[in-house]
Design a protein around this motif. Sequence first.
Motif, PDB file in Angstrom:
ATOM      1  N   ALA A 105       0.805  -1.216   0.000  1.00 23.73           N
ATOM      2  CA  ALA A 105       0.000   0.000   0.000  1.00 23.73           C
ATOM      3  C   ALA A 105       0.837   1.264   0.000  1.00 23.73           C
ATOM      4  CB  ALA A 105      -0.948  -0.002   1.202  1.00 23.73           C
ATOM      5  N   ASP A 106       1.950   1.268   0.733  1.00 24.27           N
ATOM      6  CA  ASP A 106       2.705   2.495   0.934  1.00 24.27           C
ATOM      7  C   ASP A 106       3.961   2.602   0.081  1.00 24.27           C
ATOM      8  OD1 ASP A 106       3.997   0.450   2.227  1.00 24.27           O
ATOM      9  OD2 ASP A 106       4.520   1.612   4.018  1.00 24.27           O
ATOM     10  N   ASP A 107       4.264   1.583  -0.702  1.00 25.64           N
ATOM     11  CA  ASP A 107       5.512   1.625  -1.464  1.00 25.64           C
ATOM     12  C   ASP A 107       5.490   0.526  -2.528  1.00 25.64           C
ATOM     13  OD1 ASP A 107       8.012   2.487  -2.237  1.00 25.64           O
ATOM     14  OD2 ASP A 107       9.072   1.706  -0.483  1.00 25.64           O
ATOM     15  N   ALA A 108       6.406   0.642  -3.495  1.00 30.44           N
ATOM     16  CA  ALA A 108       6.557  -0.371  -4.541  1.00 30.44           C
ATOM     17  C   ALA A 108       7.894  -0.190  -5.206  1.00 30.44           C
ATOM     18  CB  ALA A 108       5.433  -0.261  -5.574  1.00 30.44           C
ATOM     19  N   THR A 109       8.382  -1.245  -5.807  1.00 32.37           N
ATOM     20  CA  THR A 109       9.603  -1.174  -6.610  1.00 32.37           C
ATOM     21  C   THR A 109       9.404  -0.173  -7.748  1.00 32.37           C
ATOM     22  OG1 THR A 109      10.157  -3.466  -6.106  1.00 32.37           O
ATOM     23  CG2 THR A 109      11.144  -2.533  -8.087  1.00 32.37           C
ATOM     24  N   PRO A 110      10.415   0.613  -8.112  1.00 31.60           N
ATOM     25  CA  PRO A 110      10.276   1.500  -9.262  1.00 31.60           C
ATOM     26  C   PRO A 110       9.740   0.752 -10.494  1.00 31.60           C
ATOM     27  CG  PRO A 110      12.308   2.013  -8.112  1.00 31.60           C
ATOM     28  CD  PRO A 110      11.742   0.774  -7.456  1.00 31.60           C
ATOM     29  N   GLY A 111       8.752   1.342 -11.127  1.00 27.79           N
ATOM     30  CA  GLY A 111       8.065   0.702 -12.243  1.00 27.79           C
ATOM     31  C   GLY A 111       6.745   0.082 -11.844  1.00 27.79           C
ATOM     32  N   TYR A 112       6.499  -0.023 -10.533  1.00 25.62           N
ATOM     33  CA  TYR A 112       5.283  -0.624 -10.001  1.00 25.62           C
ATOM     34  C   TYR A 112       4.504   0.412  -9.195  1.00 25.62           C
ATOM     35  CZ  TYR A 112       7.129  -4.932 -11.774  1.00 25.62           C
ATOM     36  OH  TYR A 112       7.604  -5.894 -12.634  1.00 25.62           O
ATOM     37  N   VAL A 113       3.201   0.174  -9.067  1.00 22.90           N
ATOM     38  CA  VAL A 113       2.302   1.170  -8.496  1.00 22.90           C
ATOM     39  C   VAL A 113       1.899   0.764  -7.081  1.00 22.90           C
ATOM     40  CG1 VAL A 113       0.114   2.384  -8.801  1.00 22.90           C
ATOM     41  CG2 VAL A 113       1.423   1.646 -10.811  1.00 22.90           C
ATOM     42  N   PRO A 114       2.201   1.590  -6.069  1.00 23.20           N
ATOM     43  CA  PRO A 114       1.751   1.270  -4.711  1.00 23.20           C
ATOM     44  C   PRO A 114       0.225   1.245  -4.651  1.00 23.20           C
ATOM     45  CG  PRO A 114       3.346   3.072  -4.722  1.00 23.20           C
ATOM     46  CD  PRO A 114       2.938   2.858  -6.131  1.00 23.20           C
ATOM     47  N   GLY A 115      -0.285   0.487  -3.693  1.00 25.43           N
ATOM     48  CA  GLY A 115      -1.727   0.424  -3.516  1.00 25.43           C
ATOM     49  C   GLY A 115      -2.101  -0.784  -2.693  1.00 25.43           C
ATOM     50  N   PRO A 116      -3.357  -0.887  -2.333  1.00 23.02           N
ATOM     51  CA  PRO A 116      -3.784  -1.989  -1.466  1.00 23.02           C
ATOM     52  C   PRO A 116      -3.580  -3.348  -2.105  1.00 23.02           C
ATOM     53  CG  PRO A 116      -5.667  -0.814  -2.374  1.00 23.02           C
ATOM     54  CD  PRO A 116      -4.474   0.000  -2.697  1.00 23.02           C
ATOM     55  N   VAL A 117      -3.278  -4.325  -1.253  1.00 24.53           N
ATOM     56  CA  VAL A 117      -3.167  -5.715  -1.707  1.00 24.53           C
ATOM     57  C   VAL A 117      -4.476  -6.407  -1.308  1.00 24.53           C
ATOM     58  CG1 VAL A 117      -1.870  -7.862  -1.547  1.00 24.53           C
ATOM     59  CG2 VAL A 117      -0.664  -5.660  -1.437  1.00 24.53           C
ATOM     60  N   ARG A 118      -5.399  -6.438  -2.250  1.00 26.37           N
ATOM     61  CA  ARG A 118      -6.716  -7.008  -1.976  1.00 26.37           C
ATOM     62  C   ARG A 118      -6.746  -8.494  -2.326  1.00 26.37           C
ATOM     63  NH1 ARG A 118      -7.977  -1.636  -4.018  1.00 26.37           N
ATOM     64  NH2 ARG A 118      -7.539  -2.468  -6.105  1.00 26.37           N
ATOM     65  N   ALA A 119      -7.610  -9.216  -1.652  1.00 27.62           N
ATOM     66  CA  ALA A 119      -7.761 -10.640  -1.924  1.00 27.62           C
ATOM     67  C   ALA A 119      -8.346 -10.856  -3.311  1.00 27.62           C
ATOM     68  CB  ALA A 119      -8.659 -11.275  -0.866  1.00 27.62           C
ATOM     69  N   GLY A 120      -7.946 -11.940  -3.949  1.00 29.47           N
ATOM     70  CA  GLY A 120      -8.453 -12.276  -5.267  1.00 29.47           C
ATOM     71  C   GLY A 120      -7.366 -12.880  -6.127  1.00 29.47           C
ATOM     72  N   THR A 121      -7.670 -13.044  -7.393  1.00 27.55           N
ATOM     73  CA  THR A 121      -6.713 -13.633  -8.325  1.00 27.55           C
ATOM     74  C   THR A 121      -5.880 -12.540  -8.978  1.00 27.55           C
ATOM     75  OG1 THR A 121      -8.238 -15.464  -8.781  1.00 27.55           O
ATOM     76  CG2 THR A 121      -6.428 -15.116 -10.339  1.00 27.55           C
ATOM     77  N   TRP A 122      -4.616 -12.480  -8.632  1.00 27.65           N
ATOM     78  CA  TRP A 122      -3.654 -11.600  -9.278  1.00 27.65           C
ATOM     79  C   TRP A 122      -2.971 -12.389 -10.387  1.00 27.65           C
ATOM     80  CZ3 TRP A 122      -1.077  -7.061  -6.533  1.00 27.65           C
ATOM     81  CH2 TRP A 122      -1.920  -6.510  -5.577  1.00 27.65           C
ATOM     82  N   HIS A 123      -2.233 -11.694 -11.252  1.00 25.90           N
ATOM     83  CA  HIS A 123      -1.529 -12.364 -12.343  1.00 25.90           C
ATOM     84  C   HIS A 123      -0.125 -11.795 -12.506  1.00 25.90           C
ATOM     85  CE1 HIS A 123      -5.692 -13.359 -13.493  1.00 25.90           C
ATOM     86  NE2 HIS A 123      -5.162 -14.407 -14.116  1.00 25.90           N
TER      87      HIS A 123
END
Length: 500
Positions: free
Chosen positions: A117-135
Amino acid sequence: MGEGRGVGRRAVFAGGVAGAVTLGAVRFAAAAGGVRAETVRGTLPAGAPDFVYVPVEIPSGVREVRVAYSYDRPAVPAGTAGNALDIGLFDERGTALGGRGFRGWSGGARTEFFVRADDATPGYVPGPVRAGTWHIALGPYTVAPRGLPYEITVTLAFGEPGEAVRPVYPPERAKGRGRAWYRGDCHLHSWFSDGRRTPGEIAALARAAGLDFINSSEHNTHAAHAHWAEAAGDDLLVMVGEEVTTRNGHVVAVGTDPGTFVDWRYRARENRFGRFARQIRRAGGLVVPAHPHATCLGCAWKFGFGEADAVEVWNGPWTPDDEVALADWDGMLAASAREGRGWLPAMGGSDAHRDPDVVGLPQTVVLADDLSRTAVQEGLRAGRSYVAESSRIALGFGASGGRGEHAGIGERLRVDPQTPVTVRLAVTGAPGRAVRFVTDQGVVHTSGPLPESGEGTVEWRTTAARAAYVRAEVRHGAAAGAPLPGALAAFTNPVFLGRE
């Protein structure tokens, strides 16, 4: 640990994106805390689709998703493609074309990344990690004849999420000098894609190169947009965009609304580019095909120019593929004049990634009413611009008629066919360079080397009956026996002659 299988046994066709398959899912048991990891392995065959998706079932309570991957790079015979595997991430909103679920792309620049939610590797977008199918999105750029074995480890950290970050974007206006010529570089890469420089380092180099504006253009991600505010200032306008890197050519989105993501997962034969060109324009940006005749795999432009607002004719240090791009663009100018239709302005960009790439080589110099996103874009779209190898070179170019009529770069001198026209180029900062005037009939006038002062004025006379347009080139000397003319030091967009 779990082990997945390759495309041949577990693949099913993915919906929404052509040329893609989805593999069997990676699943995690729910946990109240701690860290869980799963590893999947597989082999992509030669002829694999453009994109392969590995589903990851994310349970509730996850604070961070971390992905690491590796793949074999066997030696291959000369002339045979080896293995190159790109990677990115989509969240529970899905992988459908348009990228609603897009969370980041690093191509082949990184072997691991994380999002929370509060950070991400450069090139990636911070945001909530919600339950479900990611890819996890895999992009087999090239695959060796014996296949591409890969290994992916997904690590989930459970716990309370951090506080979501609020993006802060750079201002859309800098101080400027009113209506003036402003210098910019619209094709740059930072560590938010495959570059090695930070936004602050790029901004410092831009200022040192005498630039007034730049455009953030990371490959297939908008994640850098929220990291340029501190680099901007009264003296430097920072626009944001993206280099949309498809398998059939690259296009730079120049000056889109901050936070705009443009999908790249299509080929020319799928007839989808128009949709995304319109998206760029709806977001306030310009559509600029980049290095259209570059020889790198997937770089040559295959989508046509019907949706373009300008074209990047000069990319980085001058090379033979730039010479081809210049000739192709000139042919388009001649066709537009012959057919009485709109024309496509030319631009230049450094495409700088890392040392020793030079920010501002080349730079586009645009006549704009102000140093603002909208004013700069208006000038670029109208073709009121020229391209130079450095801020040392300045050009003044225009055409005049017998009754005081005058037109500058990107404009039309409205005179009768037989009215005498004087074309004039004033140059500074180009010692020893030669000047050429080019029309729809080809190179019509060449002037000898400029003096050591680098300053000079060259004039040529014509009529609208003899020249539908005139543009100027300033060139270095050619090497003895070279098949091509000397490298460009600068060139202008055309001045058109005649009433229409």
